[in-house]
Design an enzyme around this catalytic site. Structure first.
Site, short mmCIF file in Angstrom:
data_model
loop_
_atom_site.label_atom_id
_atom_site.label_comp_id
_atom_site.label_asym_id
_atom_site.label_seq_id
_atom_site.Cartn_x
_atom_site.Cartn_y
_atom_site.Cartn_z
N VAL A 1 40.12 23.90 26.93
CA VAL A 1 40.91 24.31 25.77
C VAL A 1 42.36 24.49 26.18
O VAL A 1 42.66 25.00 27.27
CB VAL A 1 40.36 25.63 25.19
N ASP B 1 34.19 41.71 30.29
CA ASP B 1 35.47 41.51 30.99
C ASP B 1 36.56 41.30 29.95
O ASP B 1 37.30 40.32 29.97
CB ASP B 1 35.37 40.33 31.94
N GLU C 1 30.49 36.62 32.31
CA GLU C 1 29.45 36.95 33.28
C GLU C 1 29.14 38.44 33.33
O GLU C 1 28.08 38.84 33.83
CB GLU C 1 29.83 36.45 34.67
#
Length: 378
Positions: A133, A242, A262
């Protein structure tokens, strides 16, 4: 100028990229229809942020209906276990699943997923491939509070970036999903609440990451978290994990991609809100310690919480606790990264292990109670 130890990008891979290139090409050839004749460009590591999963960029070209088609791609791999990984486990299937869920259930921009490969055979580790992107994230190296396009922006542009970033977090938290659909994001453990299991998981990560070399400051901070554990918490949601502006790509100060899932889990809304606030405080602290102005008006607790409440109707609670939680969580990550730097000869082990926590002064101020007095201007 900031200290090089704090801004130099640590080594993240021990893999030979030429070998990975040939393995990836062979895998793609087998994945595409016969006659596709794929080609891929040289693999490159992104120059921006992130130090956990291995991320590589490449262009792939193949034949579709008689015409050559090119995709700009990103591959995320589980790191090699001989590279002192940041985290003890890497569940790429979980990352793929949460990206799929978020992409289907809300309007925030996430990269289009192309392929998922859970088998270790092709590259020696599980991986998945996404469409690349356009956009830029505020950099970690050099920190965006010291140099770069964020400093050059107008206050109005930075305000727009802040509000759009908070809107990303709010949209994730508003996703409607059943407990059964979110079971794969629950931390394991005997804790009665998602926050208790989250804290237990963080403590286990700390014990694993320090390899027996305790960090006294973090031990004290964990004790603070136990002593001040909230009697009640808000409802559980999908926690991005995160949630920081360094994991968002922007064009004209508006998000084009939300990255790095993650650390996703189930937990209170405040986990993400406080993380977004504190990670900026971490980079702001680096700037001010070296006599630079930084961006003191960005990601202030009162501004972030007010905008979040405006978007969702939910009033964040116990923010001092969750900001300390974020500081400890980041400290655990920093301590683990220090072990990796010693392993690769990038840094000498200090006699005082508290020095592995770059923001030790912030945690010490939180324990003392003076951090929020300073933040409140008192």
């Amino acid at each position: 100028m900031a200290d090089p130890d704090e801004v130099t990008r640590p080594q993240t891979s021990t893999r030979d990229l030429a070998t990975v290139h040939d393995q990836l090409l062979a895998w793609l050839t087998g994945r595409l229809p016969e006659g596709a004749a794929p080609e891929i460009s040289e693999l490159k590591a992104p120059s921006g942020n992130g130090m956990s999963s291995e991320t590589l960029l490449f262009d792939a070209t193949w034949t579709v209906d008689g015409e050559r088609r090119t995709e700009r791609c990103v591959v995320r791999m589980r790191p090699s276990m001989d590279a002192k990984p940041v985290f003890p486990t890497y569940d790429l299937d979980k990352q793929y699943a949460v990206l799929t869920l978020v992409g289907e259930r809300c309007s925030i921009p996430v990269p289009a997923l192309l392929w998922n490969e859970p088998d270790e055979g092709p590259l020696g580790a599980p991986f998945f491939v996404m469409r690349r992107v356009e956009g830029a994230a505020p950099p970690d190296v050099m920190p965006y509070t010291i140099d770069g396009w964020m400093l050059a922006a107008t206050p109005e542009q930075r305000r727009r970036l802040q509000e759009e970033s908070v809107a990303v977090v709010a949209a994730i938290h508003e996703i409607d999903a059943s407990p059964e659909e979110l079971a794969f994001l629950q931390h394991e453990g005997a804790g009665e609440t998602a926050l208790r299991r989250h804290l237990d998981d963080l403590r286990a990560f700390y014990e694993w990451g320090i390899e027996g070399q305790r960090v006294p400051l973090l031990d004290r901070a964990f004790a603070w978290l136990e002593d001040n554990f909230p009697a009640e918490v808000g409802p559980d949601v999908i926690s991005w994990g995160d949630a920081r502006i360094g994991n968002i790509l922007y064009v004209d100060f508006e998000p084009t991609a939300v990255l790095d899932w993650e650390m996703a889990a189930v937990g209170p809304r405040e986990l993400d809100i406080a993380w977004m606030i504190f990670i900026h405080a971490f980079f702001q602290d680096i700037a001010t310690r070296y006599g630079l102005p930084g961006l003191p008006d960005l990601m202030r607790t009162e501004d972030v919480c007010a905008h979040y409440e405006k978007l969702t109707g939910y009033t964040p609670r116990d923010m001092r606790y969750f900001e300390m939680y974020a500081a400890v969580r980041h400290g655990v990550v920093m301590a683990r990264i220090a072990h990796r730097q010693w392993h690769f000869g990038e840094r000498e082990q200090p006699a005082d292990l508290d020095e592995t926590v770059l923001h030790r002064g912030l945690i010490e101020a939180m324990i003392a109670g003076t951090y929020w007095e300073r933040a409140d201007g008192n």
